[in-house]
Write an enzyme that holds these catalytic residues in place. Sequence first.
Site, PDB file in Angstrom:
ATOM      1  N   SER A 197       3.773  -1.937  10.121  1.00 15.12           N
ATOM      2  CA  SER A 197       4.975  -2.158  10.468  1.00 15.12           C
ATOM      3  C   SER A 197       5.700  -3.439  10.111  1.00 15.12           C
ATOM      4  O   SER A 197       6.559  -3.977  10.863  1.00 15.12           O
ATOM      5  CB  SER A 197       5.481  -1.927  11.960  1.00 15.12           C
ATOM      6  OG  SER A 197       5.149  -0.400  12.303  1.00 15.12           O
ATOM      7  N   GLY A 245       2.896   2.389  10.857  1.00 14.53           N
ATOM      8  CA  GLY A 245       3.770   3.384  10.738  1.00 14.53           C
ATOM      9  C   GLY A 245       4.412   3.633  12.053  1.00 14.53           C
ATOM     10  O   GLY A 245       5.185   4.804  11.996  1.00 14.53           O
ATOM     11  N   GLU A 253      -5.190  -4.795  10.565  1.00 10.89           N
ATOM     12  CA  GLU A 253      -4.075  -3.770  10.714  1.00 10.89           C
ATOM     13  C   GLU A 253      -4.647  -3.214  12.131  1.00 10.89           C
ATOM     14  O   GLU A 253      -5.192  -2.278  11.947  1.00 10.89           O
ATOM     15  CB  GLU A 253      -4.048  -2.839   9.529  1.00 10.89           C
ATOM     16  CG  GLU A 253      -3.888  -3.565   8.210  1.00 10.89           C
ATOM     17  CD  GLU A 253      -3.279  -2.495   7.456  1.00 10.89           C
ATOM     18  OE1 GLU A 253      -2.097  -2.976   6.686  1.00 10.89           O
ATOM     19  OE2 GLU A 253      -3.743  -1.253   7.051  1.00 10.89           O
ATOM     20  N   GLY A 289       3.014  -1.130   4.332  1.00 16.89           N
ATOM     21  CA  GLY A 289       2.968   0.304   3.845  1.00 16.89           C
ATOM     22  C   GLY A 289       4.411   0.830   3.640  1.00 16.89           C
ATOM     23  O   GLY A 289       4.936   0.468   2.614  1.00 16.89           O
ATOM     24  N   GLY A 290       5.032   1.218   4.594  1.00 16.76           N
ATOM     25  CA  GLY A 290       6.381   1.865   4.341  1.00 16.76           C
ATOM     26  C   GLY A 290       7.351   1.013   3.587  1.00 16.76           C
ATOM     27  O   GLY A 290       7.946   1.632   2.559  1.00 16.76           O
ATOM     28  N   ASN A 306       0.824  -1.087  -0.059  1.00 16.87           N
ATOM     29  CA  ASN A 306       0.190  -0.159  -0.095  1.00 16.87           C
ATOM     30  C   ASN A 306       1.145   1.243  -0.003  1.00 16.87           C
ATOM     31  O   ASN A 306       1.386   1.706   0.892  1.00 16.87           O
ATOM     32  CB  ASN A 306      -0.990   0.049   1.098  1.00 16.87           C
ATOM     33  CG  ASN A 306      -1.817   1.235   1.318  1.00 16.87           C
ATOM     34  OD1 ASN A 306      -1.915   1.927   0.386  1.00 16.87           O
ATOM     35  ND2 ASN A 306      -2.307   1.401   2.588  1.00 16.87           N
ATOM     36  N   TRP A 307       1.152   1.835  -1.200  1.00 15.47           N
ATOM     37  CA  TRP A 307       2.031   3.129  -1.242  1.00 15.47           C
ATOM     38  C   TRP A 307       1.278   4.226  -0.712  1.00 15.47           C
ATOM     39  O   TRP A 307       2.054   5.415  -0.574  1.00 15.47           O
ATOM     40  CB  TRP A 307       2.221   3.154  -3.017  1.00 15.47           C
ATOM     41  CG  TRP A 307       3.122   2.084  -3.504  1.00 15.47           C
ATOM     42  CD1 TRP A 307       3.372   1.036  -2.740  1.00 15.47           C
ATOM     43  CD2 TRP A 307       3.488   2.181  -4.686  1.00 15.47           C
ATOM     44  NE1 TRP A 307       4.062   0.203  -3.895  1.00 15.47           N
ATOM     45  CE2 TRP A 307       4.406   1.144  -5.033  1.00 15.47           C
ATOM     46  CE3 TRP A 307       3.518   3.155  -5.763  1.00 15.47           C
ATOM     47  CZ2 TRP A 307       4.749   0.578  -6.103  1.00 15.47           C
ATOM     48  CZ3 TRP A 307       4.061   2.845  -7.008  1.00 15.47           C
ATOM     49  CH2 TRP A 307       4.830   1.668  -7.215  1.00 15.47           C
ATOM     50  N   GLU A 361      -6.772   4.641   7.766  1.00 12.36           N
ATOM     51  CA  GLU A 361      -6.749   5.982   7.632  1.00 12.36           C
ATOM     52  C   GLU A 361      -8.087   6.648   6.871  1.00 12.36           C
ATOM     53  O   GLU A 361      -8.470   7.997   6.936  1.00 12.36           O
ATOM     54  CB  GLU A 361      -5.689   6.228   6.649  1.00 12.36           C
ATOM     55  CG  GLU A 361      -4.136   6.090   7.313  1.00 12.36           C
ATOM     56  CD  GLU A 361      -3.062   5.481   6.726  1.00 12.36           C
ATOM     57  OE1 GLU A 361      -3.073   5.673   5.446  1.00 12.36           O
ATOM     58  OE2 GLU A 361      -2.139   4.883   7.449  1.00 12.36           O
TER      59      GLU A 361
END
Length: 252
Positions: free
Chosen positions: A210, A170, A164, A231-232, A9-10, A96
Amino acid sequence: MRIPIIAGNWKMNTTVSEAVKLVGDMRPLLDPVNNVEKVVCPPFISLTAVKEALKGGSIKLGAQNMYFEEKGAFTGEVSPLMLAGLCEYVILGHSERRQYFGETNEIINKKVLAALKANLKPILCVGESLAQYDAGQTEAVVTDHVTGSLKDIPASASLIIAYEPVWAIGTGKAATSEQANKIIGIVRKVVAKMYGDSFAQSLRILYGGSVTADNIAELMKQPEIDGGLVGGASLKGDAFTSIVKQTAQVNK
Ligand code: 13P
């Protein structure tokens, strides 16, 4: 046997040219990796260019969100019909979206139903906040998210769930693999109660929050965890490649 999935997921990162460069760097490393489904979810405006850049390879494409109406006066929104034919997956109900854009179970449920109608595969996100975790409400929250968001779907629906926990997103503080396994087991039981055991057993449920190249192997050893929503680390070609390759090697 549930084939594992690693989805990136960018979020709101990368310009179109950066997105094309990122998948260009990943392709030679990831196209040959079997036994794991690989998905990247760039921003809407990059979907067309990234689809082109992925042509002929084995990395699949997903969107990060979608509106539930098919067309009309909904300025700024993107419809299921626009995504169908462009990508295979769509992330829905990300925390989010719930947190910053007011998405409720009811809205997310409409999106899930609209995505399925358009033959898109939803990646439905569920998970508790830090306050809810501290208050011991994790089980109640994920149960509420799953029952509310998956109302009235066909028991043959092709979809994925991602657990999640918001406190792990994050933050660099992933859930332990045992914790994640336990909650994903609960999610599977809730689905079984709604749509039967065989559907629940075939459903792939991912962990997100994470996920890194350092913790993916441990997470993937757990029997209930069928992959990761990353994510990251999905924005770094080497980290994402390592996560995918380690996932492909886990036998369970
Ligand atoms: P991080 O991997 O950056 O914690 O993000 C997880 C996530 O929200 C994926 O959807």
